[in-house]
Design a protein around this motif. Structure first.
Motif, PDB file in Angstrom:
ATOM      1  N   ALA A 360       0.853  -1.193   0.000  1.00 17.08           N
ATOM      2  CA  ALA A 360       0.000   0.000   0.000  1.00 17.08           C
ATOM      3  C   ALA A 360       0.884   1.235   0.000  1.00 17.08           C
ATOM      4  O   ALA A 360       1.348   1.679   1.043  1.00 17.08           O
ATOM      5  N   VAL A 363      -0.947   4.481   1.736  1.00 21.45           N
ATOM      6  CA  VAL A 363      -1.025   4.387   3.206  1.00 21.45           C
ATOM      7  C   VAL A 363       0.337   4.678   3.819  1.00 21.45           C
ATOM      8  O   VAL A 363       0.451   5.415   4.810  1.00 21.45           O
ATOM      9  N   ARG A 482      -7.798   5.095   1.241  1.00 17.71           N
ATOM     10  CA  ARG A 482      -9.051   4.435   1.619  1.00 17.71           C
ATOM     11  C   ARG A 482      -9.328   3.260   0.701  1.00 17.71           C
ATOM     12  O   ARG A 482      -9.798   2.197   1.148  1.00 17.71           O
ATOM     13  N   GLU A 484      -7.075   1.469  -0.892  1.00 22.31           N
ATOM     14  CA  GLU A 484      -6.127   0.413  -0.528  1.00 22.31           C
ATOM     15  C   GLU A 484      -6.603  -0.355   0.708  1.00 22.31           C
ATOM     16  O   GLU A 484      -6.603  -1.585   0.729  1.00 22.31           O
ATOM     17  N   ILE A 485      -7.020   0.377   1.724  1.00 25.62           N
ATOM     18  CA  ILE A 485      -7.455  -0.252   2.969  1.00 25.62           C
ATOM     19  C   ILE A 485      -8.716  -1.082   2.751  1.00 25.62           C
ATOM     20  O   ILE A 485      -8.834  -2.214   3.239  1.00 25.62           O
ATOM     21  N   ARG A 486      -9.670  -0.522   2.008  1.00 25.65           N
ATOM     22  CA  ARG A 486     -10.933  -1.235   1.761  1.00 25.65           C
ATOM     23  C   ARG A 486     -10.687  -2.540   1.023  1.00 25.65           C
ATOM     24  O   ARG A 486     -11.272  -3.573   1.354  1.00 25.65           O
ATOM     25  N   LYS A 488      -7.884  -4.291   0.970  1.00 24.11           N
ATOM     26  CA  LYS A 488      -7.165  -5.223   1.837  1.00 24.11           C
ATOM     27  C   LYS A 488      -8.120  -5.899   2.814  1.00 24.11           C
ATOM     28  O   LYS A 488      -8.028  -7.100   3.059  1.00 24.11           O
TER      29      LYS A 488
END
Length: 510
Positions: A360, A363, A482, A484-486, A488
């Motif tokens: 990421a 991030v 966001r 990237e996090i979603r 993952k």
């Protein structure tokens, strides 16, 4: 048009020393050579940019801490009450031409021999860096001379980055790219350190030597590049397929396997490569449309705003800020400023490693950016308490400020320039790199200029400006982070640049 259109002539050393060619030397050997040569090349670019910041305290006026009066000592036209303004204007002249030239250099670099183009930029940069220093012996006191030299020098300097990133992108696959390019991108900080040490070391003999020596250095490295740099593995008979297949990603798809075999066949037969659409260079506007280019480009605008303010003004700030009640000399201030760059070396490597581990980039960048805000405030508040706190907080600031700057200009730019939209087209590398770093360089031009003006109001105002810039840099990456996090959390990893790679569970087929 031949398949080696980007490298119209082979490096002379390969003809002089046949044993350097395959099969005598392996792919790994040549990859290491390319990394070392391009590292030295761009380090020399940055070393030749560092002298203006080192000599600022000699050229400019002495600014007392109470700001009530300004000493007129210095080198005309940079002395007097407007001295710091004019120093900022010289920085602006260089960085404006640099940022504009960056867009043009990337466009041209995708269409001509990258080795010769890079050498051309290095020779021109060396000549005009030396010319600036000659103003000392010629006793030039005309602002137009210094501005004009820096404008032309900025154009030549802009050739460097798109060329070296494109060459490295040609030789490296995507696996561990963040870590490898994080280490490789320490060339900027290493160049700053070399430039600071060299320029500070010869400053006592006259400020002109602070420009002449780095100018000669980049010319000598340019000769090395001309003799030994190989632009692309295909130029000496290697296939790129071995680099582009990321071995850590397993796939059971017959379609993917067929695609890989097809790509491998094309790479092994260079004469057929002109039939592939990836052989044509990508357009400027088309490159802007690649998902992720715009947010990272504008993030880099504010990141380089901060990084280049430190690059051009940190020695001046140290010289005019007492440490433990003692005002440091010009030479000591220049040498001490290298601590910021040493922190930047480790910050770039760490950011690249973390981004590889968590997969990421955005991030990682946001994490470093927002942590750098308290670091800068602490450096301003407590950096003058003692030499130990000054060094510690300066190192921490460099570590956090240069981390995302390094990551975006290398791994992110290389990812964007070779990902799905462009058909993994290496000929988009220089264009995409130029867009991202060119946009960042606009911020780099504004930062030192505004610092020259704002510093007359006090250094607290300068640091407030830097903190605000970092905050905006982080904002531009929030949406990408966001995503990237979603992805993952949902069990997928979405390449933020437009490609989706889903990790399938191992099928229960026996």
């Amino acid at each position: 048009m031949q398949s080696n259109s980007k490298s119209l002539s082979l490096a002379p050393a390969l003809n002089l020393f046949p044993n350097l060619n395959p099969p005598h030397k392996t792919l790994l050997f040549h990859q290491i050579c390319v990394l070392v040569i391009t590292f030295l090349a761009y380090a020399s670019f940055h070393a030749s940019r560092k002298p203006p910041s080192i000599v600022k305290s000699v050229l400019g006026p002495t600014v007392p801490t109470n700001l009530t009066t300004i000493d007129s000592s210095g080198w005309p036209p940079f002395n007097g009450t407007r001295g710091t303004h004019r120093l900022g204007e010289v920085d602006l002249a260089f960085l404006t031409s640099y940022s504009i030239g960056m867009y043009l250099a990337g466009h041209v670099g995708d269409r001509i021999d990258l080795r010769l183009f890079l050498v051309f930029g290095m020779m021109g940069s060396g000549f005009f860096t030396i010319l600036f220093g000659l103003g000392y012996w010629l006793e030039v006191h005309v602002l137009g001379f210094f501005v004009g030299v820096q404008i032309v020098c900025g154009v030549f300097q802009s050739i460097g980055w798109p060329c070296v990133v494109a060459v490295v992108g040609n030789w490296l696959g995507e696996s561990k790219r963040g870590l490898i390019m994080g280490i490789w991108n320490s060339n900027t900080s290493v160049g700053n350190i070399i430039g600071s040490v060299v320029a500070s070391g010869v400053l006592e003999f006259g400020w002109g030597w602070s420009f002449v020596v780095p100018g000669i250095l980049i010319i000598l490295v340019g000769v090395l590049v001309f003799l030994f740099l190989v632009v692309s593995p295909e130029d000496i008979g290697f296939s790129r397929s071995g680099m582009d297949i990321e071995m850590s990603v397993e796939t059971n798809s017959a379609e993917d396997l067929q695609k890989v075999e097809s790509e491998e066949a094309k790479l092994i037969r260079p004469e057929n490569s002109i039939l592939d659409s990836s052989s044509s260079a990508i357009g400027f506007l088309e490159a802007w449309k690649i998902p992720g280019v715009a947010p990272f480009a504008f993030c880099l605008f504010f990141s380089k705003f901060v990084a280049y303010t430190f690059l051009y003004w940190l020695p001046f700030y140290i010289r005019h800020t007492a440490v433990a009640g003692v005002n440091l000399s010009h030479k000591t201030s220049g040498l001490l400023s290298t601590i910021f760059d040493i922190g930047g070396v480790l910050g770039g490597i760490t950011a690249g490693f973390i981004s590889d581990v968590i997969e990421a980039r955005a991030v990682t960048s946001i994490l470093f950016l927002f942590l750098s805000i308290p670091a800068l405030l602490l450096y301003r508040a407590f950096g003058s308490v003692s030499m130990f706190t000054n060094i510690t907080l300066m190192f921490l600031s460099g570590f956090l400020v240069n981390g995302p700057y390094s990551l975006i200009t290398t791994a992110v730019a290389a990812d964007l320039g070779t990902q799905g939209f462009s058909g993994r087209n290496s000929r988009a590398l220089a264009t995409v790199t130029a867009i991202i770093d060119g946009t960042g360089s606009v911020g780099a031009a504004l930062g030192p200029l505004l610092a020259g003006y704002v510093s007359t109001r006090g250094w607290n105002s300068v640091f407030f400006m830097l903190v605000l810039s970092i905050f905006f840099a982080g904002l531009f990456l929030i949406r990408v982070a966001r995503t990237e996090i979603r992805e993952k959390l949902s069990g997928k990893y979405k390449n933020v640049y437009g490609e989706i790679v889903q990790y399938h569970a191992v099928q229960g087929k026996q």
